[in-house]
Motif scaffolding. Structure first.
Motif, short mmCIF file in Angstrom:
data_model
loop_
_atom_site.label_atom_id
_atom_site.label_comp_id
_atom_site.label_asym_id
_atom_site.label_seq_id
_atom_site.Cartn_x
_atom_site.Cartn_y
_atom_site.Cartn_z
N LEU A 26 3.98 3.61 14.01
CA LEU A 26 4.31 4.46 12.87
C LEU A 26 4.32 3.54 11.69
CD1 LEU A 26 6.47 7.24 14.17
CD2 LEU A 26 4.03 7.72 13.41
N VAL A 27 3.85 3.81 10.51
CA VAL A 27 3.64 2.90 9.39
C VAL A 27 5.11 2.73 8.77
CG1 VAL A 27 3.31 4.64 7.63
CG2 VAL A 27 2.59 2.25 7.12
N GLN A 28 5.35 1.46 8.33
CA GLN A 28 6.69 0.91 7.58
C GLN A 28 6.11 0.65 6.13
OE1 GLN A 28 9.53 -1.88 9.86
NE2 GLN A 28 8.22 -1.18 11.77
N LYS A 29 6.12 1.61 5.45
CA LYS A 29 5.53 1.56 3.97
C LYS A 29 6.03 0.36 3.03
CE LYS A 29 3.13 6.10 3.52
NZ LYS A 29 3.17 7.42 2.90
N HIS A 30 7.39 0.44 3.42
CA HIS A 30 8.17 -0.84 2.30
C HIS A 30 7.72 -2.10 2.78
CE1 HIS A 30 10.37 -0.72 6.26
NE2 HIS A 30 10.96 -1.88 5.84
N GLY A 71 -8.59 -14.22 3.08
CA GLY A 71 -8.45 -13.74 4.45
C GLY A 71 -8.56 -12.15 4.64
N ALA A 72 -7.59 -11.77 5.35
CA ALA A 72 -7.54 -10.20 5.82
C ALA A 72 -6.28 -9.70 5.91
CB ALA A 72 -8.24 -10.14 7.41
N ALA A 73 -6.30 -8.49 5.16
CA ALA A 73 -4.95 -7.90 4.87
C ALA A 73 -5.02 -6.37 4.80
CB ALA A 73 -4.11 -8.41 3.83
N GLY A 74 -3.94 -5.57 4.97
CA GLY A 74 -3.70 -4.34 4.54
C GLY A 74 -3.68 -4.17 2.96
N ALA A 75 -4.04 -3.15 2.48
CA ALA A 75 -3.58 -3.07 0.93
C ALA A 75 -2.56 -2.46 0.80
CB ALA A 75 -4.67 -1.95 0.43
N ALA A 76 -1.82 -2.55 -0.41
CA ALA A 76 -0.44 -1.81 -0.75
C ALA A 76 -0.62 -0.56 -1.19
CB ALA A 76 0.15 -2.70 -1.76
N SER A 77 -0.25 0.51 0.05
CA SER A 77 -0.34 1.73 -0.41
C SER A 77 0.44 2.30 -1.41
CB SER A 77 -0.13 2.67 0.99
OG SER A 77 1.40 2.45 1.16
N GLY A 121 -2.07 4.28 -3.82
CA GLY A 121 -1.78 5.85 -3.56
C GLY A 121 -2.53 6.11 -2.25
N MET A 122 -3.06 5.13 -1.28
CA MET A 122 -3.62 5.49 -0.08
C MET A 122 -3.55 4.33 0.74
SD MET A 122 -7.68 5.25 -1.46
CE MET A 122 -8.34 3.74 -1.96
N ASN A 123 -3.98 4.31 1.84
CA ASN A 123 -4.29 3.26 2.80
C ASN A 123 -5.71 2.51 2.92
OD1 ASN A 123 -3.67 1.42 4.86
ND2 ASN A 123 -4.25 2.93 6.58
N ALA A 124 -5.94 1.40 2.72
CA ALA A 124 -7.26 0.84 2.72
C ALA A 124 -7.18 -0.56 3.04
CB ALA A 124 -7.40 0.73 1.20
N GLU A 125 -8.27 -1.24 3.49
CA GLU A 125 -8.67 -2.49 3.73
C GLU A 125 -8.52 -3.34 2.54
OE1 GLU A 125 -8.72 -3.39 7.04
OE2 GLU A 125 -9.11 -1.16 8.01
N ARG A 139 -7.51 6.95 4.76
CA ARG A 139 -6.56 6.96 3.46
C ARG A 139 -5.18 7.31 4.11
NH1 ARG A 139 -9.21 8.32 -2.04
NH2 ARG A 139 -10.95 6.73 -1.97
N GLU A 140 -5.31 8.14 5.04
CA GLU A 140 -3.68 8.59 5.39
C GLU A 140 -3.32 8.03 6.63
OE1 GLU A 140 -2.07 10.82 3.40
OE2 GLU A 140 -3.87 11.20 2.13
N PHE A 141 -2.07 7.65 6.65
CA PHE A 141 -1.31 6.92 7.55
C PHE A 141 -1.33 8.10 8.75
CE2 PHE A 141 0.29 3.96 4.46
CZ PHE A 141 -0.53 2.82 4.75
N SER A 142 -1.18 7.68 10.09
CA SER A 142 -1.04 8.40 11.22
C SER A 142 0.24 9.09 11.28
CB SER A 142 -1.52 8.19 12.30
OG SER A 142 -1.54 8.84 13.80
N VAL A 143 0.61 10.34 11.32
CA VAL A 143 1.73 10.93 11.35
C VAL A 143 2.03 11.00 12.98
CG1 VAL A 143 1.82 12.32 9.23
CG2 VAL A 143 0.62 13.22 11.14
#
Length: 319
Positions: free
Chosen positions: A75-79, A100-106, A110-114, A225-229
């Motif tokens: 489960l995501v830890q958005k902080h 490099g390669a990273a996750g975007a700052a949601s 306002g969403m999840n992205a590469e 775009r949405e993290f898995s619940v």
């Protein structure tokens, strides 16, 4: 923002470029019909197709593994959010060029992205230059949507995880890899990594850099775009959640690979790609082995910095 107070630093084995050239030339021939590895002057990366904010990959080369997949799954830890300008200081290279390669700052998007980070971090008297791209799932048609970060946002943040190569961004000698017609089962990145692992079994080496898929197509994924619940507990869970696409050359890829984890719970390879035709994401492998052509430029890293290493870890979702 995440707490990055416990950074771990390990010196890596960094052979000279001539030695590395020979090792990669021999090893990559097991995976490609045509291979030419050379030591060359780095091409001007400010020019097409790269359009980076610096000319080269040289000067104090190092890599960092920031956060990690355990902050995304189960489960995501958005902080868990980071700033490239702070990361550059944490890797003891303020003002560094980082790719490099990273996750975007949601929080910001306002969403999840590469995220495909391409950032010249701020230095005294000079603001940061963020040339990054990000890709998301287009809600209109479910397809890939690639955007230039600075068209929408003015920060240098990323989220959850990042595998990054940092340097001064100067011209200089680099390893050039040309490979055509894949005959083995490995991607270019995996073939390079396993070659180094096999030749230096008791040492840890890392390479960072960029490569172009000049011809052919590639398999990528983009996170929804949405993290898995629902908890993603297995690789099958993760692959069902991710959205997979086949994308076309030319693709500009940026990669970090490590031959052997020196006990830091590293992601041993991670590659993202962008293009100038609207496609990009997390690269797995080419899907056209008979026609694929690669051209890449890499440097061996002198150090690895492990930043905000997850206390609770697992091996799921690291492909």
């Amino acid at each position: 923002m995440a707490d990055i107070s416990e950074t771990e630093k390990v010196q890596l084995h960094a052979p000279d470029l001539t030695e590395l050239r020979g090792v990669l030339q021999a090893g990559l021939q097991d995976n490609f019909a045509e291979v030419q590895v050379s030591v060359v002057e780095c091409p001007d990366l400010t020019e097409e197709p790269f359009q980076f904010p610096v000319k080269g990959l040289c000067g104090h080369p190092r890599i960092t593994d920031v956060g990690g997949v355990p902050y995304l799954i189960p489960l995501v830890q958005k902080h868990k959010e980071y700033d490239m300008n702070i990361i550059s200081k944490e890797v003891e290279l303020p003002g560094a060029f980082i790719l490099g390669a990273a996750g975007a700052a949601s929080r910001i998007l306002g969403m999840n992205a590469e995220l495909m980070p391409v950032v010249l971090t701020e230095a005294e008297g000079r603001p940061a230059v963020n040339s990054s791209y990000f890709s998301s799932i287009n809600p209109a048609d479910g397809q890939c949507l690639l955007e230039k970060y600075s068209d929408r946002f003015s920060d240098c943040c990323f989220g959850l995880l990042g595998n990054l190569y940092a340097c001064d961004g100067k011209p200089g000698k680099v390893i050039e890899v040309r490979a055509k017609r894949r005959t083995g089962s490995h991607s270019l990145v995996t073939a390079m990594r396993t070659t180094l692992e096999g030749h230096y079994p008791d040492k840890s080496l890392a390479l960072g850099g960029t490569f172009i898929i000049q011809k052919g197509k590639a398999k990528i994924h983009i996170m929804p775009r949405e993290f898995s619940v629902c908890p993603l507990n297995t690789n099958d869970d993760v692959n069902s959640w991710l959205k997979h696409f086949e994308v076309s050359a030319p693709l500009v890829c940026q990669s970090v690979l490590v031959s052997r984890d020196p006990g830091l719970d590293l992601r041993v390879e991670h590659t993202h790609c962008f293009s100038h035709h609207g496609e990009g994401g997390h690269y797995y492998i080419d899907t056209t082995p008979d026609t694929v052509e690669y051209l890449g430029y890499f440097m061996p890293a002198e150090f690895v910095y492990r930043i905000d290493r997850p206390k609770e870890t697992h091996g799921v979702g690291r492909d």
